[in-house]
Write a protein that holds these residues in place. Structure first.
Motif, short mmCIF file in Angstrom:
data_model
loop_
_atom_site.label_atom_id
_atom_site.label_comp_id
_atom_site.label_asym_id
_atom_site.label_seq_id
_atom_site.Cartn_x
_atom_site.Cartn_y
_atom_site.Cartn_z
N LEU A 62 0.84 -1.19 0.00
CA LEU A 62 0.00 0.00 0.00
C LEU A 62 0.88 1.24 0.00
N ILE A 63 0.42 2.26 -0.69
CA ILE A 63 1.14 3.53 -0.76
C ILE A 63 0.52 4.49 0.26
N ILE A 64 1.31 4.99 1.18
CA ILE A 64 0.82 5.90 2.21
C ILE A 64 0.92 7.32 1.69
N ARG A 65 -0.24 7.95 1.42
CA ARG A 65 -0.28 9.31 0.87
C ARG A 65 -0.23 10.36 1.97
N VAL A 82 -4.30 5.74 2.36
CA VAL A 82 -3.53 4.82 1.51
C VAL A 82 -4.24 4.55 0.20
N THR A 83 -3.45 4.16 -0.79
CA THR A 83 -3.97 3.69 -2.07
C THR A 83 -3.17 2.45 -2.47
N ASP A 84 -3.61 1.80 -3.54
CA ASP A 84 -2.78 0.73 -4.08
C ASP A 84 -1.69 1.34 -4.95
N GLN A 85 -0.92 0.52 -5.61
CA GLN A 85 0.21 1.00 -6.39
C GLN A 85 -0.21 1.81 -7.61
N TYR A 86 -1.50 1.70 -7.97
CA TYR A 86 -2.00 2.41 -9.14
C TYR A 86 -2.80 3.65 -8.77
N GLY A 87 -2.79 4.00 -7.48
CA GLY A 87 -3.49 5.20 -7.04
C GLY A 87 -4.96 5.00 -6.74
N ASN A 88 -5.41 3.75 -6.68
CA ASN A 88 -6.82 3.46 -6.41
C ASN A 88 -7.04 3.13 -4.93
N LYS A 89 -8.29 3.32 -4.49
CA LYS A 89 -8.64 2.89 -3.15
C LYS A 89 -8.47 1.37 -3.03
N ASP A 269 9.37 11.50 -3.31
CA ASP A 269 8.57 10.41 -2.77
C ASP A 269 8.87 9.11 -3.50
N ARG A 270 8.71 8.01 -2.81
CA ARG A 270 8.85 6.67 -3.38
C ARG A 270 8.19 5.69 -2.45
N PRO A 271 7.85 4.49 -2.93
CA PRO A 271 7.27 3.47 -2.05
C PRO A 271 8.22 3.11 -0.91
N LYS A 272 7.65 2.82 0.24
CA LYS A 272 8.36 2.34 1.43
C LYS A 272 9.19 3.42 2.13
N LEU A 273 9.03 4.66 1.73
CA LEU A 273 9.80 5.73 2.34
C LEU A 273 9.48 5.86 3.83
N LEU A 274 8.20 5.85 4.19
CA LEU A 274 7.82 5.98 5.59
C LEU A 274 8.36 4.82 6.42
N PHE A 289 6.35 10.47 19.04
CA PHE A 289 5.15 10.83 19.79
C PHE A 289 4.08 11.45 18.89
N HIS A 290 4.50 12.26 17.96
CA HIS A 290 3.57 12.86 17.01
C HIS A 290 4.27 12.91 15.65
N ALA A 291 3.49 12.80 14.59
CA ALA A 291 4.08 12.89 13.25
C ALA A 291 3.01 13.26 12.24
N THR A 292 3.44 13.96 11.21
CA THR A 292 2.59 14.27 10.07
C THR A 292 3.37 13.91 8.81
N VAL A 293 2.73 13.19 7.92
CA VAL A 293 3.36 12.77 6.68
C VAL A 293 2.46 13.17 5.52
N ILE A 294 3.02 13.85 4.53
CA ILE A 294 2.29 14.23 3.32
C ILE A 294 3.12 13.81 2.12
N ALA A 295 2.54 12.96 1.28
CA ALA A 295 3.25 12.44 0.11
C ALA A 295 2.26 12.26 -1.04
#
Length: 340
Positions: A62-65, A82-89, A269-274, A289-295
């Motif tokens: 899964l790709i974490i957006r 998250v989405t799949d590798q093709y950007g779909n739910k 950005d790339r897969p598995k970065l997080l 303790f806290h985090a924000t991720v935007i990709a």
């Protein structure tokens, strides 16, 4: 004489009790967002929980957006877009169950580092861990030795970075297809592979050690590279093949009023970065303790509020630079990833 350690035993039993009373709650929401599936995780907090969740999502491809993480106190609450590798739910399927299993009493526990060359037989195969100085033809030599010793290579994964190499190789006996458990044969395999790893130029002198347990392969590779100090950048300018444009930008500053160190990561950005960044912080003994991720575009931005496991923020400039270098190394290792 055997010694009973009450602190370890009581802590383990208390953690299991808390998880039984308050089992993890995982929901998969496909209605709230038009472009992504929302996965919400609520659970009693334990060391390594965030990594375990991210590891499951990564293993499911899964790709974490986006991600919003909060674990201040005895409870943690995470939301992943998250989405799949093709950007779909993604469909719900067994995502919730997989995450709940990883966080439950029988989930993976936090594992310590082991070093250099290790062999651990399992029911189906034997796992060989290799780390040392990288050089042309090294993997070919390793495989040639295994072939001469009548070992069949089932699969292997190799990472190289900053003149260092780490590999996890899965082998079976060539004749019967099963794992190898003969101590004398394992000792011979380790001895010959260690000789090849050292070569004539490895000043760090590789060690031999039998690994304990079965750690997630990619996490193990991060651990091996970290233990081998591939983040030391003495040869970085000469060996790094990544352009300045794509070089990760990592900063670390202390938030004095709240007692956190704030780490910011910006890079393509790339897969598995997080997974790579959370894995590194966890194995360096830091708690997020806290985090924000935007990709959601070509660039990924991650912000972490961390403390050391002793409850303190980063205490020195040297420690700060070490965290920065280790995160940079973790991000760049996959550029040399090889699957066999």
């Amino acid at each position: 004489m055997d010694y009973w350690s009450p602190s370890v035993s009581v802590d383990d039993e208390f953690e299991k009790l808390v998880l039984r009373i308050n089992p993890p709650r995982v929901t998969v929401d496909n209605a709230s967002n038009k472009k992504a599936t929302l996965i919400k995780v609520d659970s009693a907090n334990k060391r390594g929980s965030l990594l375990e969740v991210v590891q499951v999502l990564t293993d499911l491809n899964l790709i974490i957006r986006r991600a919003y993480i909060s674990s201040d106190g005895e409870w943690f609450m995470d939301v992943f877009h998250v989405t799949d590798q093709y950007g779909n739910k993604v469909s719900e399927d067994n995502i919730a169950e997989r995450i709940q299993q990883s966080l439950g009493p029988r989930g993976r526990s936090f594992r310590s580092l082991t070093r250099s060359v290790g062999i651990q037989p399992t029911a189906d195969h034997t796992t060989i861990e290799l780390s040392g100085r990288d050089r042309p033809g090294l993997i070919s030599e390793v495989f040639a030795i295994l072939a001469n010793l009548k070992c069949n290579v089932v699969a292997a994964e190799v990472w190289t970075h900053n003149s260092r190499m780490a590999s996890v190789v899965y082998i079976t006996d060539e004749e019967n297809g099963f794992s190898i458990d003969d101590p004398d044969r394992l000792a011979k395999i380790k001895q010959l592979l260690l000789y090849v790893l050292k070569g004539d130029t490895d000043k760090r002198s590789a060690n031999t050690e039998v690994s304990v347990g079965s750690t997630h392969t990619e996490r193990r590779l991060h651990q091996m590279m970290y233990a081998d100090r591939d983040y030391d950048n003495e040869n970085e300018n000469m060996n790094c093949m990544i352009s300045d444009r794509s070089k990760p930008l990592v900063t670390a500053e202390n938030y004095v009023d709240k007692g956190y160190t704030v780490v910011n990561v910006s890079c393509p950005d790339r897969p598995k970065l997080l997974f790579d960044t959370v894995c590194t912080l966890t194995d360096m003994q830091y708690v997020v303790f806290h985090a924000t991720v935007i990709a959601e575009g070509p660039e990924a931005h991650q912000e972490y509020y961390i403390r050391h496991v002793d409850g303190c923020p980063i205490s020195s400039e040297a420690e700060k630079q070490r965290v920065i270098h280790c995160l940079e190394a973790a991000i760049k290792r996959r550029t040399s990833e090889v699957l066999i």
